[in-house]
Design an enzyme around this catalytic site. Structure first.
Site, PDB file in Angstrom:
ATOM      1  N   GLU A 169       0.812  -1.217   0.000  1.00  0.00           N
ATOM      2  CA  GLU A 169       0.000   0.000   0.000  1.00  0.00           C
ATOM      3  C   GLU A 169       0.842   1.261   0.000  1.00  0.00           C
ATOM      4  OE1 GLU A 169      -2.185   1.068   3.620  1.00  0.00           O
ATOM      5  OE2 GLU A 169      -1.060  -0.499   4.679  1.00  0.00           O
ATOM      6  N   GLU A 204     -10.846   0.981   8.791  1.00  0.00           N
ATOM      7  CA  GLU A 204      -9.583   1.158   9.509  1.00  0.00           C
ATOM      8  C   GLU A 204      -9.479   2.630   9.900  1.00  0.00           C
ATOM      9  OE1 GLU A 204      -4.947  -0.196   8.930  1.00  0.00           O
ATOM     10  OE2 GLU A 204      -5.782   1.272   7.545  1.00  0.00           O
TER      11      GLU A 204
END
Length: 265
Positions: free
Chosen positions: A143, A240
């Site tokens: 990511e 998240e």
């Protein structure tokens, strides 16, 4: 169809980690993810998943000192042996827990003069991890993290992620796309998701700025969730974010009609 997973490293953090599984189930989640599960045994996590009928969809390879301001693990040439040990440990957990994806955090390069060397090491390590986890049928993801929250992060935007992905060209390597981080960098998340959904293995979200629950910032989550639901994306969408003192009191976003549903009312 949207399938939400609860990131237990952030949500329900008012509870000990093992108690967060039950809290996630009671809140309506069918799946969970954990950033770094290694404080618990794989067997204790498996038992919690079975007890509460949950699926674990994602966890990370150890990132060494990254969260303490260091360079992390995946790109540091002198740490390649350590990285392979971390991958082996993650594989042991994955054999027991069978997630869909395992995330590798690229990390920082604190010496700009070594960036090319670090970039090469990151590529080698991503390919190594992808090969190891592919043996279990799992997808490796990596990511981008915004450079405001994590200055010096090597991969801080979608273009850098795509460049690495195209260069490595591994069949079991995908992008982990975080709506919060890319919004923080000023990117058009809906446009990216629409164009590159075939390259994405996992999606995560938080509102921006502040990284709070949907509705706490400026992002239009009704439209974002509509856009994701319309895509040919079969993965999970991970919550998240930084919750309030009691996570369950900030989950109204799970029950709010999407933009298309609201228009039909």
């Amino acid at each position: 169809m949207l399938r939400f997973s609860a990131n237990l490293s952030m949500l329900f953090s008012e509870l000990p980690l093992l108690q967060r599984f039950q809290a996630a189930k009671q809140a309506g989640f069918a799946a969970v993810e954990i950033q770094f599960p290694y404080q618990l045994s794989a067997e204790s996590i498996r038992q919690a998943l079975r007890t509460h009928d949950l699926k674990l969809v994602l966890f990370n390879v150890d990132a060494d000192d990254l969260l303490q301001g260091g360079e992390g693990l995946a790109a540091v040439p002198e740490k390649q042996a350590y990285f392979k040990t971390a991958v082996a440990r993650a594989r042991d957990y994955a054999e027991v827990l069978r997630p869909d994806c395992i995330n590798v955090l690229p990390g920082r390069c604190l010496n700009a003069g070594r960036m090319t060397e670090y970039r090469q090491t990151l590529g080698e390590n991503l390919l190594y991890a992808a090969d190891v986890f592919a043996e279990l049928g799992l997808t490796t993801v990596f990511e981008a993290i915004n450079s405001h929250d994590m200055p010096g992060f090597m991969v801080d935007g979608s273009a850098k992620m795509l460049s690495i992905w195209h260069e490595l060209n591994h069949p079991k390597l995908r992008l982990q796309y975080d709506i919060y981080h890319m919004s923080r960098m000023g990117e058009d998340c809906m446009a990216f998701l629409a164009e590159h959904v075939d390259k994405i293995g996992h999606i995560q979200f938080a509102d921006c700025p502040g990284r709070g629950r949907p509705g706490s910032g400026g992002l239009d989550f009704a439209s974002l969730f509509d856009a994701i639901a319309a895509l040919p994306y079969e993965g999970w969408v991970g919550a998240e974010y930084i919750p309030g003192p009691v996570t369950a009191e900030g989950l109204a976003w799970m029950k709010t009609p999407s933009a298309s549903e609201a228009a039909a009312l």
